[in-house]
Design an enzyme around this catalytic site. Structure first.
Site, PDB file in Angstrom:
ATOM      1  CE  LYS A 139      -4.525   1.228   0.046  1.00  9.73           C
ATOM      2  NZ  LYS A 139      -5.506   0.346  -0.390  1.00  9.73           N
ATOM      3  CG  ASP A 179      -7.418   3.567  -0.816  1.00  7.55           C
ATOM      4  OD1 ASP A 179      -7.847   2.443  -0.911  1.00  7.55           O
ATOM      5  OD2 ASP A 179      -7.323   3.977  -0.074  1.00  7.55           O
TER       6      ASP A 179
HETATM    7  P1  NDP Z   1     -13.049   7.775  -2.804  1.00  5.29           P
HETATM    8  O1  NDP Z   1     -12.141   8.661  -2.527  1.00  5.29           O
HETATM    9  O2  NDP Z   1     -13.703   7.535  -4.324  1.00  5.29           O
HETATM   10  O3  NDP Z   1     -14.521   8.160  -1.818  1.00  5.29           O
HETATM   11  C1  NDP Z   1     -14.206   7.971  -0.693  1.00  5.29           C
HETATM   12  C2  NDP Z   1     -15.482   8.456  -0.005  1.00  5.29           C
HETATM   13  O4  NDP Z   1     -15.331   8.215   1.508  1.00  5.29           O
HETATM   14  C3  NDP Z   1     -16.062  10.008  -0.341  1.00  5.29           C
HETATM   15  O5  NDP Z   1     -17.234   9.881  -0.389  1.00  5.29           O
HETATM   16  C4  NDP Z   1     -15.528  10.700   0.792  1.00  5.29           C
HETATM   17  O6  NDP Z   1     -15.903  11.852   1.036  1.00  5.29           O
HETATM   18  C5  NDP Z   1     -15.799   9.593   2.027  1.00  5.29           C
HETATM   19  N1  NDP Z   1     -14.879  10.203   3.237  1.00  5.29           N
HETATM   20  C6  NDP Z   1     -13.436  10.090   3.354  1.00  5.29           C
HETATM   21  N2  NDP Z   1     -13.010  10.429   4.524  1.00  5.29           N
HETATM   22  C7  NDP Z   1     -13.923  10.423   5.337  1.00  5.29           C
HETATM   23  C8  NDP Z   1     -14.152  10.632   6.518  1.00  5.29           C
HETATM   24  N3  NDP Z   1     -13.246  10.802   7.444  1.00  5.29           N
HETATM   25  N4  NDP Z   1     -15.484  10.640   6.870  1.00  5.29           N
HETATM   26  C9  NDP Z   1     -16.530  10.430   6.264  1.00  5.29           C
HETATM   27  N5  NDP Z   1     -16.377  10.220   4.946  1.00  5.29           N
HETATM   28  C10 NDP Z   1     -15.298  10.446   4.425  1.00  5.29           C
HETATM   29  O7  NDP Z   1     -12.481   6.571  -2.083  1.00  5.29           O
HETATM   30  P2  NDP Z   1     -12.933   5.028  -2.429  1.00  5.29           P
HETATM   31  O8  NDP Z   1     -14.619   4.783  -2.624  1.00  5.29           O
HETATM   32  O9  NDP Z   1     -12.134   4.272  -3.538  1.00  5.29           O
HETATM   33  O10 NDP Z   1     -12.556   3.922  -1.171  1.00  5.29           O
HETATM   34  C11 NDP Z   1     -13.396   4.146  -0.127  1.00  5.29           C
HETATM   35  C12 NDP Z   1     -13.104   2.980   0.866  1.00  5.29           C
HETATM   36  O11 NDP Z   1     -12.896   1.860   0.325  1.00  5.29           O
HETATM   37  C13 NDP Z   1     -11.636   3.318   1.515  1.00  5.29           C
HETATM   38  O12 NDP Z   1     -11.630   2.862   2.893  1.00  5.29           O
HETATM   39  C14 NDP Z   1     -10.957   2.462   0.507  1.00  5.29           C
HETATM   40  O13 NDP Z   1      -9.444   1.851   1.326  1.00  5.29           O
HETATM   41  C15 NDP Z   1     -11.665   1.030   0.380  1.00  5.29           C
HETATM   42  N6  NDP Z   1     -11.413   0.327  -0.832  1.00  5.29           N
HETATM   43  C16 NDP Z   1     -11.338   0.864  -2.168  1.00  5.29           C
HETATM   44  C17 NDP Z   1     -11.053   0.103  -3.384  1.00  5.29           C
HETATM   45  C18 NDP Z   1     -11.093   0.779  -4.382  1.00  5.29           C
HETATM   46  O14 NDP Z   1     -11.339  -0.261  -5.570  1.00  5.29           O
HETATM   47  N7  NDP Z   1     -11.427   2.098  -4.921  1.00  5.29           N
HETATM   48  C19 NDP Z   1     -10.693  -1.343  -3.054  1.00  5.29           C
HETATM   49  C20 NDP Z   1     -10.975  -1.738  -1.771  1.00  5.29           C
HETATM   50  C21 NDP Z   1     -11.074  -0.884  -0.604  1.00  5.29           C
HETATM   51  P3  NDP Z   1     -15.198  13.196   0.652  1.00  5.29           P
HETATM   52  O15 NDP Z   1     -15.286  13.368  -0.743  1.00  5.29           O
HETATM   53  O16 NDP Z   1     -16.256  14.529   1.696  1.00  5.29           O
HETATM   54  O17 NDP Z   1     -13.890  12.980   1.119  1.00  5.29           O
END
Ligand code: NDP
Length: 460
Positions: A139, A179
């Site tokens: 990572k 991510d």
């Molecule tokens: P994105 O950046 O596309 O989206 C993240 C989302 O989470 C946004 O809506 C963001 O809101 C919100 N968010 C981030 N930080 C916080 C917080 N502290 N409190 C509340 N909401 C928050 O990321 P992903 O969708 O790619 O990833 C989401 C999760 O899934 C992570 O944990 C990631 O590690 C995991 N994951 C992702 C994968 C992938 O293929 N993308 C694969 C496996 C796991 P805002 O815009 O306001 O920051």
């Protein structure tokens, strides 16, 4: 100081072994609470398993597996649009390569530090193992915040980040992906810089654009996989997703496609969120509303609160997560530790039947403990969100073959991988009373494959 161990596993007669292992780990990593939390979640189930499988103990596999093979930290200098020099911190944690090249995403978010990347890299080892594909765990990322930056600034940052990272990665060494904060745009800029520096067109990153080596279904894969997994979990209770009411947190990549697949399978999603709060739409977020959200988030880079201006029947709840809403299923898809014990209590009180992690470690240990004590179906992210990295693995295979599978072919492979992960969880996690402990199942199934490979390869 570490929080008390989960009630649920406190019953273990091997508690003294778990405590002494954790004490040692805490001494060495005292400033890394997220990493300690992630390790604790694994050793609580793996240590009892090792007691009846002494070869792992003899080879000190656990002591070795918690130590990253390599941690790289570097300076990322770049120049803002106003001409001012900027500096961020870059990282890559190459955690374990026993079963394949290091593989795992890059996160760009101001909260990024070594503890968070070590927790994510550690989880990734087991997740990648569960997919049955040959991928090790890694990572990386940076404390750079892409929010509010121009495309030009994001490009400058990505190019500088890749200038250093390119020395350490390669299609047979380490293959990063996206991510939080790293989507198609960032992968594009980093791929371009890698190609320029190395004069090589290779599958060094996944999540690439479809015209330059990407795989169909990769953007959808994590979210779709979460929902395929949820359906399998419900099937164990002779139930399915049709007409289920669902709360999703987040509105990024994982949340968007989890929502899309829920709609396709006949469920009703009533919430989505971002870091400023959540929206509740009792009519359900349908395909048209979701495509508006996708445009808002991916193109306009706006806030979820804007949803209520467009759809006035919905409500916005500032600075809150959606776990007080009465739903059948909860899919936390935003970030780590976003669902706490008090949220778990509310969900269970409101008769929620299943919680499926889309994000990495979104539920606190106390929340997980509460779900398992109450026999709620609960799946850890390392099992239910593995569809993303699995499809990254399929992207690597297609790059090696110099061939593209169709959308249907990739989706079918993804579906089969999620089914297989579910079967592994059941095989190792089914309790005497029939309850499936997916935490235990995922940890042990993921561990065995990596641990056996480590033993085969000697003390390296
Ligand atoms: P994105 O950046 O596309 O989206 C993240 C989302 O989470 C946004 O809506 C963001 O809101 C919100 N968010 C981030 N930080 C916080 C917080 N502290 N409190 C509340 N909401 C928050 O990321 P992903 O969708 O790619 O990833 C989401 C999760 O899934 C992570 O944990 C990631 O590690 C995991 N994951 C992702 C994968 C992938 O293929 N993308 C694969 C496996 C796991 P805002 O815009 O306001 O920051």
């Amino acid at each position: 100081m570490r929080k008390p161990l989960k009630q649920y596993y406190k019953m273990s007669k091997y508690q003294h072994l778990i405590d002494s292992f954790m004490k040692e780990l805490e001494l060495k990593n005292s400033h890394e609470p997220e990493f300690i939390q992630a390790v604790e979640e694994v050793v609580e189930t793996v240590i009892p398993f090792m007691e009846s499988n002494p070869k792992y103990k003899k080879a000190k596999v656990l002591e070795r597996i918690v130590e990253p093979e390599r941690v790289i930290q570097f300076r990322v200098p770049w120049i803002s649009d106003s001409g001012e020099p900027q500096v961020n911190r870059g990282f890559r944690v190459e955690f374990n390569s026993a079963i394949g090249p290091y593989k795992g995403g890059l996160r760009f978010h101001p909260s990024v530090n070594l503890s968070i990347l070590k927790f994510l890299g550690f989880e990734q080892i087991f997740k990648n193992s569960l997919t049955t594909l040959p991928m090790g765990g890694g990572k990386g990322g940076s404390d750079f915040n892409p929010k509010g930056k121009s495309d030009n600034e994001v490009m400058k940052f990505c190019q500088s980040f890749m200038t250093e990272l390119s020395r350490h990665i390669g299609p047979n060494t380490d293959v990063p992906a996206g991510d939080i904060g790293v989507g198609g745009r960032e992968i594009g800029y980093m791929f371009g810089q890698y190609k320029r520096l190395r004069n090589e067109f290779t599958g060094v990153l996944t999540g690439k654009g479809i015209n330059w080596g990407g795989s169909l279904i990769r953007p959808e894969a994590t979210g779709y996989g979460v929902v395929y997994f949820a359906e399998k979990m419900l099937n164990t209770k002779k139930d399915n997703l049709k007409n289920k009411i669902i709360a999703i947190s987040g509105s990024g990549n994982v949340a968007q496609f989890a929502c899309e697949k829920c709609i396709q399978l006949g469920a009703k999603v009533v919430t989505m969120s971002d870091s400023k709060g959540y929206i509740y739409d009792s009519d359900g977020i349908d395909t048209e509303k979701l495509s508006w959200i996708m445009n808002l988030k991916n193109v306009d880079r706006g806030r979820i609160s804007e949803y209520i201006k467009k759809y006035p029947n919905a409500t916005f709840h500032a600075s809150k997560a959606p776990w007080n809403v009465k739903v059948d299923l909860a899919l936390p898809c935003a970030t780590q530790n976003e669902l706490k014990e008090e949220d778990a209590k509310l969900l269970v009180k409101n008769k929620c039947i299943a919680v499926i992690e889309g994000a990495n470690m979104p539920c606190s240990p106390e929340a997980i403990s509460f779900f398992t004590e109450n026999k709620i179906l609960f799946s850890p992210g390392k099992a239910s969100n593995a569809g993303g990295v699995a499809t990254s693995g399929l992207e690597m295979s297609q790059n090696s073959l110099r061939y593209n599978w169709t959308r249907e072919e990739v989706d079918e492979k993804l579906h089969n991988i999620m089914l297989n992960i579910h079967q592994q969880c059941v095989a190792f996690g089914k309790q005497e009373d029939g309850y499936i402990d997916y935490v235990k199942g995922a940890n042990i199934a993921g561990f065995v494959k990596v641990a056996d490979a480590m033993i085969d390869q000697g003390i390296v």
